[in-house]
Write a protein that holds these residues in place. Structure first.
Motif, mmCIF file in Angstrom:
data_model
loop_
_atom_site.group_PDB
_atom_site.id
_atom_site.type_symbol
_atom_site.label_atom_id
_atom_site.label_comp_id
_atom_site.label_asym_id
_atom_site.label_seq_id
_atom_site.Cartn_x
_atom_site.Cartn_y
_atom_site.Cartn_z
ATOM 1 N N LYS A 199 39.995 22.526 49.201
ATOM 2 C CA LYS A 199 40.155 23.600 48.226
ATOM 3 C C LYS A 199 40.334 22.993 46.843
ATOM 4 O O LYS A 199 41.023 21.977 46.685
ATOM 5 C CB LYS A 199 41.370 24.444 48.589
ATOM 6 C CG LYS A 199 41.636 25.595 47.625
ATOM 7 C CD LYS A 199 42.843 26.387 48.095
ATOM 8 C CE LYS A 199 43.871 26.407 47.018
ATOM 9 N NZ LYS A 199 45.063 27.173 47.363
ATOM 10 N N HIS A 245 38.139 27.811 44.842
ATOM 11 C CA HIS A 245 37.045 27.778 45.820
ATOM 12 C C HIS A 245 37.336 26.693 46.858
ATOM 13 O O HIS A 245 37.980 25.688 46.556
ATOM 14 C CB HIS A 245 35.719 27.491 45.113
ATOM 15 C CG HIS A 245 34.522 27.564 46.009
ATOM 16 N ND1 HIS A 245 34.015 28.750 46.479
ATOM 17 C CD2 HIS A 245 33.738 26.586 46.524
ATOM 18 C CE1 HIS A 245 32.957 28.507 47.235
ATOM 19 N NE2 HIS A 245 32.764 27.193 47.283
ATOM 20 N N ARG A 246 36.830 26.900 48.060
ATOM 21 C CA ARG A 246 36.922 25.886 49.111
ATOM 22 C C ARG A 246 35.532 25.302 49.328
ATOM 23 O O ARG A 246 34.565 26.040 49.537
ATOM 24 C CB ARG A 246 37.479 26.487 50.403
ATOM 25 C CG ARG A 246 37.865 25.442 51.431
ATOM 26 C CD ARG A 246 38.679 26.051 52.554
ATOM 27 N NE ARG A 246 39.993 26.495 52.118
ATOM 28 C CZ ARG A 246 41.059 25.718 52.029
ATOM 29 N NH1 ARG A 246 40.962 24.423 52.332
ATOM 30 N NH2 ARG A 246 42.214 26.206 51.639
ATOM 31 N N ASP A 274 44.979 21.036 49.333
ATOM 32 C CA ASP A 274 46.129 21.898 49.582
ATOM 33 C C ASP A 274 47.416 21.121 49.328
ATOM 34 O O ASP A 274 47.473 19.906 49.518
ATOM 35 C CB ASP A 274 46.113 22.402 51.025
ATOM 36 C CG ASP A 274 44.907 23.294 51.296
ATOM 37 O OD1 ASP A 274 44.661 24.208 50.498
ATOM 38 O OD2 ASP A 274 44.211 23.049 52.303
#
Length: 200
Positions: free
Chosen positions: A33, A73-74, A105
């Motif tokens: 992410k 966004h991932r 993360d």
């Protein structure tokens, strides 16, 4: 070129000349992410174009003439992601842009916190609360630091305009004063009609 670590990030403030574009590239693994926050600190109408592309060249995010925004966004593909800031629509306004690019993360505050099945103790709950409060303080400090830089830029621009206006008023006042003195002097200057005859 930005070299990102897992759960790492980069903050940068840079100059964006008029009719220019500045791009940055970040290698990301699939599933990571990332978050992009940006804000225009000074210049013109405090706006800039921004877009983000994945390694395949697809546009994930595109905004025109924004003062600030945030994009999360991932990564679906592994490779170099590109995000660019464009000032090509402006022909004379120089911009200063700040951005914060966070990758990954956030790691758990306590060991094995994600795998726990029991409730947190009072001490652990207090640690989580303090951590969240400190993150909020950091975000607020960044926000107010950017606002202060933006307001200082506006104040300096206003100061320069007021100074130029004052100089212009001083010059006009001086010219009008001299003109009035010359005009009044011409009213009280006695013209002798016989002086021209005496010369002949």
């Amino acid at each position: 070129l930005l070299w990102g670590l897992r759960a790492g990030g980069t903050e940068l403030t840079f100059e964006l000349p008029d009719s220019a574009r500045q791009c940055f590239h970040q290698e990301l693994e699939r599933g990571l992410k990332f978050t992009l926050d940006y804000q225009v600190i000074s210049g013109g109408h405090y706006d800039v174009d921004c877009y983000v592309e994945d390694p395949a060249g697809r546009t994930l995010y595109k905004e025109a003439k924004k003062q600030y925004d945030s994009f999360v966004h991932r990564a679906e593909l592994q490779g170099a992601y590109t995000f660019c800031f464009s000032n090509e629509f402006s022909t004379f306004s120089h911009k200063t842009v700040y951005f914060d690019f966070q990758v990954g993360d956030e790691p758990p505050i306590l060991p094995d916190m994600s795998n726990r099945v029991t409730a947190l103790t009072q001490m652990e709950s207090a640690c989580v609360t303090i951590h969240e409060a400190l993150n909020a303080v950091i975000d607020s400090q960044t926000h107010y630091r950017l606002r202060e830089a933006q307001d200082r830029s506006r104040a300096e621009d206003l100061h320069s305009r007021v100074s130029l206006w004052s100089v212009g008023e001083t010059v006009i006042l001086f010219v009008v004063s001299v003109g009035q003195v010359v005009l009044l002097k011409s009213f009280f200057t006695e013209k002798r009609p016989g002086s021209s005859r005496a010369g002949t």
